[in-house]
Structures are given as C-alpha cells and as structure tokens.
Design an enzyme around this catalytic site. Structure first.
Site, PDB file in Angstrom:
ATOM      1  N   LYS A  75       0.869  -1.173   0.000  1.00  0.00           N
ATOM      2  CA  LYS A  75       0.000   0.000   0.000  1.00  0.00           C
ATOM      3  C   LYS A  75       0.906   1.223   0.000  1.00  0.00           C
ATOM      4  O   LYS A  75       1.916   1.248   0.728  1.00  0.00           O
ATOM      5  CB  LYS A  75      -0.871  -0.041   1.263  1.00  0.00           C
ATOM      6  CG  LYS A  75      -1.898   1.093   1.360  1.00  0.00           C
ATOM      7  CD  LYS A  75      -2.750   0.942   2.627  1.00  0.00           C
ATOM      8  CE  LYS A  75      -3.820   2.029   2.723  1.00  0.00           C
ATOM      9  NZ  LYS A  75      -4.660   1.864   3.939  1.00  0.00           N
ATOM     10  N   SER A 150      -9.607   2.199   3.037  1.00  0.00           N
ATOM     11  CA  SER A 150      -8.683   2.917   2.181  1.00  0.00           C
ATOM     12  C   SER A 150      -7.722   2.022   1.402  1.00  0.00           C
ATOM     13  O   SER A 150      -7.169   2.461   0.405  1.00  0.00           O
ATOM     14  CB  SER A 150      -7.853   3.889   3.020  1.00  0.00           C
ATOM     15  OG  SER A 150      -7.024   3.176   3.922  1.00  0.00           O
ATOM     16  N   SER A 174      -9.913  -0.140   7.189  1.00  0.00           N
ATOM     17  CA  SER A 174      -9.286   0.015   5.871  1.00  0.00           C
ATOM     18  C   SER A 174      -8.641  -1.233   5.286  1.00  0.00           C
ATOM     19  O   SER A 174      -8.274  -1.245   4.116  1.00  0.00           O
ATOM     20  CB  SER A 174      -8.245   1.135   5.910  1.00  0.00           C
ATOM     21  OG  SER A 174      -8.886   2.384   5.922  1.00  0.00           O
TER      22      SER A 174
END
Lengths: 482, 480
Positions: A75, A150, A174
């Site tokens: 990420k 997210s 997330s």
C-alpha cells in the site's frame, strides 16, 4: 501460476516448476494488462525483476525461506526507500522516501519481491478509494462499484490476481472493508502487533498494518513475517510472535462464537445476512458453539472515531507544510502564504475536512466536549468488547452493512460514507485483532464475514478462517476481467 | 505609590545527553547545519519517536535535587503550531502530567535566604533554528538542534526583584551543572530563560497583568531586562496607562523590551496526549536509586563548608557556587589540611588570576595539587606570604612544576636564623638614623605604624626571605 496459494507458489519455486523471474513477470504482465483498475500508483518492474533474479539465485543455492521469490505489493502508505511514496496525495506526489518501513524491510528480508505501490484513499481517509489524488480504483468484480477503502488498491490487486498478496493498513476498517468488497481475506492485527515505523500516520493510536491475500493460510504466512516488536516504534509490543501457519489446523470443537446482535440489525442488507447465516451453520458443523451476545455501545463507535481519528490526523498532517519535502505552492509571497497555499493546493477535500474537524475538536474550549468525551467513549467501548470476549472466544459479524456500493454514490454525503464503517470502527478503538473472510456474494458483489478476537488472538482468528475456508470455496472465486 | 514587582521564571535547560530526546542523532553543538538531523528530527512521513531514557534520568535527578515530588506516571503531549524550524508542526512536550512535580529552591540573598517554589519541570524537544542572514531575502533552517532534550523549569511567581531572579537563575544553573545534566553554557543556549513580570501596588494581593520577556540569555541580561520591564510597567501605569498581557522580546543592544505578540495573537496550541509515546512509568526503586546517586549539592556543600570547615558564609557561598570551584577547593584542603588558608587562596589569588587572564577554572594552569603543595610550604614556614605569591605567579607562568622546585630555584626559602636577620637589621638601622630618631621620639601609639617602614627595608634587603614575624620582634627589641 497466478491462482496458486503462497504455499503452492513456494513449492513450485522450490521444485523448479517456475522461477521467481517467471512468476514476477507473469504478475507484472497482468498489472500492465489491467491498468484500467487503477490499483497501482507506482509499478517498480525493473527493481522487481532484479529482486526476482536475486531470489532465484538464493533458491538455486538452497537458501530460500518460505516466501522467497514470491511477489507482493505495498500500500502506498508504507515508505519504500528510493521509491515514490505518495500516500495517495498530491502533497507527496514528488516524495521519494529516504528510508523503508519496518514492514517493507521485514517482507524484503523474507525474500519477497515488491512489484510496486498500490492506490489508496488520500492519507487512508476514506471508505471507497475515491479520495485518492490518483483517481478511484475500480472493483474487479464490477467496474461500477468501489473496491472499498482505504486499502482499495491492495484489495483490488489481490482480487484481480495482479499480485498474490499485498500489505494494507487499517485505522477504522481500511483492510477489512476493501477485503470484504473485493472478496479477499485480510487481517487487522492487534494494535502494537505490527510496527508502524515508516507507515505514514493517519491516526496513530488506531493505525495498524496487516496482510491482504486470498486465503487465511496466505495471511498467516505473511503476518508471521510482518509481526513482532520493533524498537523504533514505542507502541509496538514486546511479545513473541506465534507460528501462525502451525495454528491453522486446530479443530474448532467447543469453540464459542458470539454474534453481537447490534451487528445484525436493520442496517444489515438482508441478503448479506443470509450469507452470514449460512457461514455460521458451516462453523457449527465444524463443532463451534454459536450464541448471541450484545455490544450495546456499537453505534457510539462512529462519533468516538470521527473525533479521535481526525484529532490525531490534524496533528499528524501538520508536517506537510511545503517547507522540507512534498508539494510547495508556486511563488509564495511570505511564510503564511506558503503554508496556506501549499496545504490548500496539496490536500484533497476529505483530508481537509478531517483536519478541520480534528483541529476544532482539540481547540481551547471544545476539547472537553469532544476529544475528552470521545476518549471516555473509547474506554467504554473497549470495556464492552472485553466483557463480551470474556464470555466467548471470538465474535462473528458482517464486515460491512452492504456490499460494495457504486462509484460516486456516496461522495456527496460524507456522513453516509462514515456510516459505512459502523461494523469496523469499534475494533480499532478497542485495539483488537479482526479479519474479513469471503462468505458469499450478493448480486455478483462479494460479502465479507468479520471475525473479531481478543488481544493477540490473531492465531485463533486465522485458524477459524482457515477451517472455514477448508469447507467453503468463496475465497477461491475470482472475478472475470476482460 | 510604592510598587512591588512579581517575577516568575521559565528556565529551559538543554540536557547533556549524547543523543536527542526522541532520536539517535547527536546533540553536539556547532556542527555544519543539518548534519545532525536524522529522518526523525526532519519530521519525515512515517517516522516515530523513541524516548531517550537518559533524558528521563536527568530530569528526575533535577527533580530530586530541588526536593520535588516525582510522580510515578507522566506523559507527553503535542503542542501544535506551525513554524519552519518546527519540523512536525508540533513540539512534543508535557503539560497535564509533567515528569517533575512541585519542588523548591532556597536562594541566598544579602538579607538571608528565600525559598522560591518550583511549580513543575517538564521534558520537551528543542526546535531547530531559523537563519535569517546569508540567504538573500529568504530564511534558512538548521535542524541540528531540533530534538535536543530540554528540561523546562517553571517557578511560581514569587520573586520580587531582578536580583532575586538572578539569584534563582544562578541557583538553577549551579544545580544543573553540579548534577552534570547540562553544561549550563548560556552563550551557546544550553540554558535559556523567559521571565514573566508584573507589578502591583505594595500590599495588594492580586497579581498585576504580566508580560513575558523572551530571550534573556545571560545573568546580566536577566537583571537588566527585568529592571527595565518593571520600570516600563510602573511608568505606564503611573501615566494612566494599562499593561497589556503580551510577549516581549529583550534587545540587549538597545537595553529595551519590545512587543512580539499580544494575547489575542497567541496560538491555541491544541495540546493532546502524544499517541506515539507511552506514558512514562517510574517505580519507587528507580527513583530511590537515583536519589542515592545524587552528588553533594550546592546547599549541602555550603553547609559543610561553614559547619565542618569553619568557613565564613561568604567564602562558603562563593566556593559552592560552582561544582568545579568547590571540587578544586576540596582537593586543595584535603592535601594541605587547612581549609581557611585554602579558601583564602582559592577565592583570592586563584580567582583573581583567572579573572585577569579570562580563563575558566578548567583552564587554570595551576592544579589543586600544585596549589596545595605551595600552601604546605607556607604552613610549615618554609616560605613567607610574600614569597608564596611569587611562587604562585611562577607556577601560573609554568616556570616550574612544583612549589618546591620554584622555592629552590629562586632561593625563596625563608630565613629564620636570628643572627642573620639581626645583621640585616643592624645595617638597615645604621643607614636610616634619621628615621630611628623619629621613631624613638614618637608616641607609643604612632610607633606601630612607623615600624612598618623598617620591616619593609629589612624584607627588601633580605630579598623577601626573612621571616616577617621574626623581623618584627627583633626590630621592636632593638628600637626599644
């Protein structure tokens, strides 16, 4: 090759069925082919192939560890030395990290090959991946749907078989919510289990990194490498890391699973409820005992979270000021102008909204009414969970109230977007480990089952999820991409 | 109207740790800009602080030295504001629960000692420095200092004159240097001070409106800035004006304070507990261990000097003001065995020479062992006081390593042989018959003074080696 589990990949590499270079190239090809998903912000093909070649050499010398030569993606919230680390924001669009996060270092030390950096909501603030400066990620199951957020890029990339595994972070859901929306498996460990060093902070007391993959078994292999004390993170916990893969086979006989009734109320999509009911029956067949429990403060998690997280964020994001790194406005006329314009032009609307909320909540005269009150709620919510987890071994609940919603359907109403997190926020406030496991589909969109454990009980969560995945095939479903 | 000033001081002490309070970067002063700032000090995305245990230890030592309560739990908070030399946009500091609780310091004043209470002391990180010169209309930022541990010591507003404030500041300075937790170097900014000053009519209970004066970074400036501020406020009120709560900057070149910002322009720092750091938990055993390890402190030294060594309050005060001076004195006394003589020489000849040559004690060319060697010869009458000064000067100039070497080389050994001295006296009296006649004609009470002339002549003739007491006695006998 691309559908293999991590264990199968390791086996294939060890037995010479394919090389890490071939495996890496196959995934790089898929990333290029499916770029319309917008799952990646940076693809580091050249470095990846170098790492793969080095891995092949170690494998041929018999020096491989179980994850050597297996590709993954990070990420874009984890700092990667020498590689752009944007956090999904314009303000860091030009930022090349001078050091690597502990998670990145540990997985590299385990021999894994990094293919690049995945898309995310700007500074991990969002539940749909629509707040990214780099544009929304598309859900591989349905291009009209959001992938969740997210960690939307990581979830979409794993679901679409662009990578076998990815890292994510979870501040209010997330990891779990995008895992649920994309039909993959993801675990948010206990707060303090995985080092936050090098993970760009959103809300420091809630942020926790974890793995996202296609099965509980894969997650167990990854978490074993990621977890552990790190002296560079004062909130990381000095406690030995269990051998998660070794715990997967434990029988579920006599296991007590609690279903918090507040998670199965009218908010929950009825078809999803049906999926979860079926899943519960599977677990009962495996010997688990299921009972209803209550977490009466569930709804209060939203106001508590949306004070604490923005308050911490408002301070954490002060360093993005245009002075030392990142975006700086053109021709600032003085210091104040430099601050104001760099931040106004560099941050997107959701980030600004949360900075404003957080600044307000911490302001003189409002602190007691908001921040202090929210901290009290947080303690009460934690006690609520503790009490329940004294009665049962783990909790089972939906990860989200609905399956993936359509792109653009909630962007104009932030509160609607925040309500998406109702089932995931409490876990972060209490610092508990939780995971999302595929449990079926509603109208072609995946459904996530959430398992919540006591502190440091990741091993049990992975064990239950793995046993569930031995008797179901939801996690093996793959979206069809053109 | 009679006015009374009320002063509180905030003293920032840079702690002498090797590395910074939350990072491993060096704290050394004077390096090239930004060479001692690591990713943590630069506030890079994703970095985290780790508390330096040494800084905690030093803060607790200070707390114990000022008789403070040391809470078992304290925690760090973030003080949020934007400034280019503040990399993270917040300063990690302490507010609600600081590491050192209430304590006190007794300060010596001419009219006796006064107790000044310390409200608390807290740990925090220093900011970097903005450099406004050499950048052609721009500002440079040096982050070497960013993250240096600071102990901020906050007094109660209990001092009533600039003199008291200076005495308090000197007390703090002497404690931190005694403990070795700071070099106390004010010129390099290791010890900085802000003063809160207000005035009120004498006898009034409520405090007047205060102004905070920043940048008073030497003992002299503290005194001047406070005196100036007291005068400014009194004049303002007597002219019918009103003191506005504000922050003022002291300008030592113009010897005046000027407004920096008023209360209305003050920041809302939005303090909240730092989520990246755990609370500091100290157990009683740890605190006890540090307590037992404390060195003898200035007050204790002063007391020992007067009570056990019989020194005057004044000498004891001067000698205990700095640990280096006290240690020097203790060493000289230990070897020569005469505390009063040692005190006279350390506060007298030694200090005068240091002043004359603008040297620190550490740079003194005469070691305590050398001075003690000299005093021993004075005590056993090998040399007289006059010769001793010559020997000291020679030691200072590096003309010999020990007093004995110099006494030998310069032939300064005292002559106590009465016969030899008598011969010199006879010579002197013969050459100064007129003075002898005057002496003999004088009243008894005038003679004491007159005999000094003959003593001087005899000493001169003996090149300073004659024992003055013997000379005196023999002269009196001979002059009748």
């Amino acid at each position: 090759m691309i559908n293999l589990s991590l264990t199968q990949m390791a086996h294939g590499l060890a037995s010479g069925d394919f090389s890490s270079t071939e495996l890496t190239q196959a995934f790089l090809d898929r990333i290029a082919k499916h770029s319309q998903l917008n799952a990646f912000i940076s693809v580091t093909a050249e470095e990846a192939l170098k790492e793969a070649a080095a891995a092949d050499q170690r494998i041929s010398q018999g020096k491989a560890s179980p994850l050597t030569g297996i590709p993954l993606a990070h990420k874009d919230i984890f700092c990667t030395q020498g590689v752009k680390t944007s956090c999904g924001s314009k303000i860091l669009d030009n930022f090349v990290a001078p050091y690597s996060a502990t998670v990145v270092e540990r997985l590299a030390a385990a021999g894994m090959v990094s293919l690049g950096k995945t898309n995310l909501d700007e500074f991990a603030m969002g539940s749909s991946n629509e707040s990214s400066f780099y544009g929304p990620v598309k859900n591989p199951w349905n291009a009209q749907a959001v992938p969740g957020g997210s960690s939307g890029g990581s979830a979409a990339a794993v679901a679409a078989r662009l990578v076998p595994a990815a890292t994510g972070t979870d501040t209010g859901g997330s990891i779990r919510q995008p895992a649920a929306f994309c039909g993959i498996t993801g675990i948010k460990p206990t707060y303090g289990r995985v080092s936050r060093w090098g993970m760009i902070a959103y809300a420091s007391s809630l942020d926790q990194g974890g793995p996202m993959a296609r099965s509980a078994e894969d997650c167990a292999l990854l978490l074993k490498e990621m977890a552990g004390f790190d002296q560079r993170d004062s909130t990381s916990i000095q406690r030995c890391v269990p051998d998660y893969p070794a715990l997967l086979q434990e029988p579920l006989q006599g296991l007590k699973i609690g279903l918090p009734k507040e998670y199965f109320g009218s908010d929950l999509n009825p078809e999803m409820k049906a999926c979860l009911d079926t899943a519960v029956k599977e677990l009962e067949k495996l010997g688990a005992q299921v009972l209803e429990v209550s977490l009466p403060l569930t709804r209060l998690a939203i106001p508590a979270y949306y004070v604490i997280a923005p308050a911490e964020a408002s301070s954490n994001l002060s360093r993005f000021d245009g002075v030392r790194f990142g975006y700086r406005c053109e021709d600032p006329k003085d210091l104040e102008d430099l601050y104001k314009r760099s931040r106004s032009e560099g941050f997107g609307p959701e980030v600004k909204r949360r900075i404003l909320i957080g600044t307000y909540a911490l302001s003189e005269g409002f602190y007691d009414a908001y921040y202090r009150k929210a901290q009290q709620l947080r303690r009460m919510i934690t006690e609520d969970f503790q009490k329940t987890l004294n009665e049962v071994d783990l909790l089972l609940a939906p990860t989200t109230p609905t399956p993936a919603f359509d792109l653009g359907s909630k962007t104009s109403d932030p509160v609607q977007m925040y309500l998406e997190d109702i089932y995931t926020l409490g876990v972060n406030l209490a610092g508990l480990p939780a995971m999302s496991v595929p449990a079926g589909q509603v109208s072609g969109r995946p459904v996530g089952m959430q398992l919540i454990g006591n502190h440091f009980d990741e091993g049990r969560l992975l064990n239950v999820a793995h046993q569930f995945q031995q008797v179901t095939d939801h996690h093996l479903q793959a979206p069809e991409l053109d | 109207m009679q006015w009374e000033a009320v002063i509180g001081l905030e003293v920032h002490v840079q702690l002498a740790t090797e590395s910074k309070i939350f990072s491993g970067a060096s704290t050394r002063f004077g390096a090239e800009p930004n060479t001692q700032a690591c990713v943590i000090d630069l506030g890079m995305p994703g970095v985290l602080p780790v508390l330096n245990e040494k800084a905690v230890e030093m803060a607790v030592q200070f707390g114990l030295a000022v008789n403070a309560n040391i809470p078992q739990r304290s925690y760090f908070e973030r003080k949020n504001y934007f400034y280019p030399d503040l990399p993270k946009g917040y300063q990690t500091s302490q507010m609600a629960e600081p590491i050192v609780g209430p304590g006190y310091l007794d300060i010596p004043l001419e009219e006796g000692s006064k107790r000044v209470r310390i409200h608390h002391a807290h740990l925090e990180e220093d900011a970097g420095k903005s450099l406004h010169e050499d950048f052609h209309g721009m500002t440079g930022v040096d982050l070497n200092r960013a993250g240096t541990p600071l102990l901020e010591i906050v007094s109660e507003p209990e001092m009533n004159s600039a003199k008291e404030a200076v005495a308090y500041l000197k007390g703090i300075h002497s404690i931190v240097t005694y403990l070795g937790i700071s070099d106390g170097n004010m010129a390099e900014g290791s010890l900085r001070c802000d003063a809160n000053v207000s005035v009120r009519p004498k006898g009034q209970k409520e405090l007047g409106t205060r102004c905070e004066i920043k940048n008073v970074n030497s003992f002299r400036f503290v005194e001047k800035a406070i005196n100036h501020e007291i005068e400014r406020q009194i004049e303002l009120i007597e002219d019918g004006g009103r003191v506005v709560q504000e922050t003022r900057l002291y300008d030592p070149d113009l010897d005046e304070t000027r407004s920096m910002r008023t209360k209305e322009e003050a920041n809302d720092y939005r303090y909240f507990p730092c989520p990246d750091l755990l609370p500091v938990e100290l157990d009683t055993a740890y605190i006890q261990h540090l307590k037992e390890g404390l060195p003898e402190l200035p007050d204790q030294k002063r007391q020992r000097f007067t009570e056990q060594l019989g020194l005057s309050d004044y000498d004891a005060g001067v000698l205990s003001a700095s640990r280096a001076l006290a240690d020097y004195f203790d060493r000289v006394t230990e070897i020569c065995g005469d505390a009063k003589l040692a005190a006279n020489w350390v506060t007298g000849e030694l200090s005068a020479q240091l002043n004359r040559d603008s040297l620190d004690l550490q740079q003194a060319p005469v070691a305590p062992e050398q001075l003690a060697g000299l005093l021993k010869r004075l005590l056993d009458d090998t040399i007289n006081g006059k010769a001793a000064k010559q020997v000291f000067a020679a030691l200072w100039a590096g003309e010999g390593h020990t007093a004995d070497d110099i006494i030998e080389a310069k032939g300064l050994k005292q002559v106590t042989d009465t016969g030899a001295i008598e011969a010199i006296i006879d010579d002197v009296l013969a050459q100064n018959q007129a003075q002898v006649d005057q002496y003999k004609a004088a009243e008894a009470d005038k003679r004491g003074k007159m005999i000094g002339f003959f003593v001087g002549q005899v000493m001169k003739a003996s090149k300073g080696t004659a024992n003055p007491q013997t000379v005196n006695q023999l002269l009196k006998d001979k002059l009748g």
